[in-house]
Write an enzyme that holds these catalytic residues in place. Structure first.
Site, mmCIF file in Angstrom:
data_model
loop_
_atom_site.group_PDB
_atom_site.id
_atom_site.type_symbol
_atom_site.label_atom_id
_atom_site.label_comp_id
_atom_site.label_asym_id
_atom_site.label_seq_id
_atom_site.Cartn_x
_atom_site.Cartn_y
_atom_site.Cartn_z
ATOM 1 N N GLU A 182 39.418 30.361 21.327
ATOM 2 C CA GLU A 182 40.708 29.988 21.920
ATOM 3 C C GLU A 182 41.868 30.196 20.944
ATOM 4 O OE1 GLU A 182 39.404 26.754 25.264
ATOM 5 O OE2 GLU A 182 39.839 25.962 23.262
ATOM 6 N N ASP A 230 31.975 23.783 29.632
ATOM 7 C CA ASP A 230 33.039 22.978 29.029
ATOM 8 C C ASP A 230 33.118 21.580 29.627
ATOM 9 O OD1 ASP A 230 35.202 22.244 27.486
ATOM 10 O OD2 ASP A 230 36.679 23.292 28.683
ATOM 11 N N GLU A 272 38.465 14.223 30.286
ATOM 12 C CA GLU A 272 39.272 15.407 30.587
ATOM 13 C C GLU A 272 39.009 15.933 31.989
ATOM 14 O OE1 GLU A 272 39.732 20.056 29.092
ATOM 15 O OE2 GLU A 272 38.579 18.633 27.887
#
Length: 675
Positions: A271, A344, A372
């Site tokens: 990332e 993820d 999240e």
């Protein structure tokens, strides 16, 4: 029972106002599993020669919070039998004996006794931690924000350190020691090189001094390009002698300030983060260079395997493809940190196949405690069932980490019931054989209600609410193996239609659900991406077939026809509709459970959770309405009339865009105004 009573009283006065600036109530800020009320009655006798700051803490906890029989503390030479940092407890009506081979084991034994005053009454009980490293990873930034944090700003007040020290730092250490956590990575894996500057290392040293007596080492996330940023080196090539010299000197500097520093956590070539591959080197080259710098000080490198290239290949395969060929090439003080699933932190994922593929390399699991992908601070989602599901597939490995859900909110974790996830992570890191129900029972009876004074049916309903809450989230968000259907960026709310110009395909839901007129799901079978080929037999063959793949992972591994018959006899489409509706109905059931528990819960806490459950129900319907109507465009099959009659139009739902960031959770008021 006295222990439970005073925890209950204190908890009813605390964990109430998320983000409140009011500090008038001295009980605010408490951590639900810690004792606070003082008895000043505990009698403690310590064997001659046992003395340290850690022992002082153990004695202080007993003298302040234990009102049972006198406690005798013994140092045992039987360390091999009990285990490092382990303890044994036995008690009678006249005395309690705690044995441990080291000071930290004694402290853990004290906290275990305070947590369960009957421990050892039916015979000697021995415990020792399953993993040597049991860490929290804080994704805290130096500016006070927390990436994927939903409980306020960072606990670490860098601008005030080292001169001003918050009392919460020691309370944090106390809370972690009480559940066996022994390490904390203080900063975000998307690390600022600034954390390694002399200015910040002196601040870190203050925290390390506070944590040390509680057995908690500090670790730092480091930016691989730090030599270039901090000291203008022309390269960060891990084989360059000047780079090696820089990291060796930096390690020496750190240990001169923090003698028990734990080591580095590294996110590299992921990332946009810099890493050894930028210089034509491998992950092993980069990790081993850092490991060599830390080795003289007994430090470790935790090198994250969260990598994925922008290629068209299946993202779920990327970690395996990059790291498995490097098995056996890492130094012995390198640990590869692997997310529990291959993508993820989704509400449900199969385990990452990399855990089965690194036989010659130490590996550690990375869980996400912060929610999240599970409704941020607005949804009740008790995560122990997710983690115990993982342990059913994967054992053993070498260490464990959890991405923390802790911030500076009065209640520490945003949602006042989310402390249960911090607690559950610590308990499972200590003993992964515990069940999610056992841990929920422990937490509820310490933190939420007095079990002895709560009607059995009410208590059992609360316990059931916790234990089924994660499955309910899976049902109303992404059942049957669906994944990554979230709104872009902030990951709150559904957007299976999401299409952002310029975004990588593997950042968008369509990459994962692959809905078309034939069916739904990502084909990872041998005829598709063959991600199943990364799993060992016999699991590989089980996952490869639509007929034998566990249905909770069906759409993860297969593109399944809408008319496919499930084990229930329903078609895939019918089963999908049932699951989404079941998730909604479970949240409605939780509202009823909470209402029945009102007489046994403080008014402030009750009102707070009541509001969040109302938000969760609206969100569950939002997910159901959006996903079923969107997928119905492809299935061409009807949504059951009883569900469709209360749905909001898809066109209306597709216009919702929440103005939130990665660092904040939407408030119920904001959601109501926009949704």
């Amino acid at each position: 029972m006295r222990h439970i009573k005073f925890l209950y009283i204190i908890f009813l006065l605390s964990l109430i106002s998320c983000g409140s600036a009011d500090t008038g109530n001295a009980a605010k800020g408490t951590i639900s599993w810690l004792p606070y009320a003082s008895t000043d009655k505990g009698q403690v006798c310590v064997d001659e020669g046992i003395s340290s700051p850690t022992i002082d803490i153990a004695c202080r906890e007993l003298r302040g919070h234990w009102d049972g029989a006198p406690v005798n503390i013994h140092r045992t030479t039987d360390g091999d039998a009990i285990g490092k940092n382990g303890f044994a407890i036995s008690q009678s009506d006249s005395q309690v004996d705690i044995y441990a081979p080291d000071d930290l084991g004694i402290l853990y034994g004290v906290y275990a006794l305070l947590r369960n005053p009957e421990l050892g009454r039916d015979g000697r009980v021995e415990e020792s931690p399953f993993y040597d490293l049991r860490l929290l990873n804080h994704w805290d930034n130096l500016n006070g924000t927390i990436e994927r944090g939903y409980a306020g700003k960072s606990l670490w007040k860098w601008e005030e350190l080292p001169d001003s020290v918050s009392p919460r730092y020691e309370e944090y250490a106390r809370a972690n020691a009480a559940i066996g956590i022994n390490g904390a990575v203080l900063n975000n894996v998307n690390a600022s090189p600034k954390i390694l500057s002399e200015e910040y290392l002196k601040k870190v040293a203050v925290l390390a001094d506070i944590f040390r007596p509680y057995g908690i080492k500090v670790y730092l996330s480091v930016n691989f390009a730090s030599p270039m940023v901090l000291d203008s080196l022309p390269t960060a090539d891990p084989l360059n002698p000047e780079v090696v010299k820089w990291w060796t000197g930096k390690a020496d500097e750190i240990y001169s300030l923090i003698p028990d520093f734990g080591g580095f956590l590294v996110k590299a070539n992921s990332e946009g983060q810099p890493g050894p591959m930028d210089f034509g080197r491998t992950h092993a080259d980069g990790a081993n260079m850092l490991a060599e710098a830390l080795k003289p000080h007994d430090g470790v490198v935790m090198w994250r395997a969260f990598v994925y290239s922008p290629a068209d290949a299946d993202r779920a395969k990327q970690a395996y493809l990059e790291f498995q060929p490097l098995d056996g090439k890492f130094a012995d003080n390198v640990i590869i940190q692997i997310k529990n699933g291959p993508v993820d932190f989704q509400p449900r994922e199969p385990y990452s196949p990399l855990f089965s593929a690194m036989a010659q390399t130490d590996v550690m699991a990375e869980f996400q405690i912060t929610q999240e992908y599970l409704g941020h601070a607005n949804h009740l989602a008790y995560l122990a069932p997710m983690w115990t599901e993982f342990f059913d597939y994967v054992q053993p490995f070498d260490a464990i980490a959890g991405v923390a859900n802790i911030g500076d909110d009065d209640n520490w974790t945003g949602h006042p019931l989310a402390q249960a996830n911090w607690y559950a992570f610590g308990r499972l890191a200590w003993n992964p054989q515990l069940t999610s129900t056992q841990i929920a029972d422990e937490w509820l009876s310490m933190a939420l209600v007095d079990k002895a004074r709560t009607p059995e049916d009410v208590y059992e309903s609360l316990l059931g609410m916790f234990d089924t809450s994660r499955e309910a989230v899976v049902d109303y968000m992404m059942p049957l193996g669906l994944h990554h259907l979230f709104a872009f960026g902030h990951h709150y709310g559904p957007e299976p239609w999401c299409d952002v110009e310029g975004a990588r395909p593997d950042w968008l839901p369509k990459y994962y659900h692959r809905a078309d007129s034939i069916g739904l799901g990502f084909d990872r079978s041998p005829s598709g991406s063959n991600a199943v080929g990364q799993y060992p037999e016999p699991l590989r063959s089980q996952l490869a077939s639509v007929e034998t793949c566990p249905e909770e992972f069906l759409l993860w591994f297969h593109h399944v026809p809408w008319s496919h018959r499930m084990k229930s006899g329903n078609t895939l489409w019918e089963e999908l509709c049932i699951a989404y509706q079941r998730g909604v109905e479970k949240v409605e059931e939780y509202q009823q459970t909470w209402e029945k528990a009102e007489p046994y819960i403080s008014p402030e806490l009750y009102a707070d959770v009541e509001t969040r459950l109302a938000t969760q129900l609206k969100d569950a319907k939002w997910w159901r309405d959006a996903c079923l109507q969107y997928f119905a465009q492809y299935s061409k099959m009807p949504i059951p009339a009883e569900i469709a009659s209360e749905m909001r139009p898809l066109e209306e739902l597709m216009k919702i865009h929440l103005p939130i960031t990665n660092y904040k959770s939407p408030t119920p008021a904001l959601l109501d105004s926009l949704r």
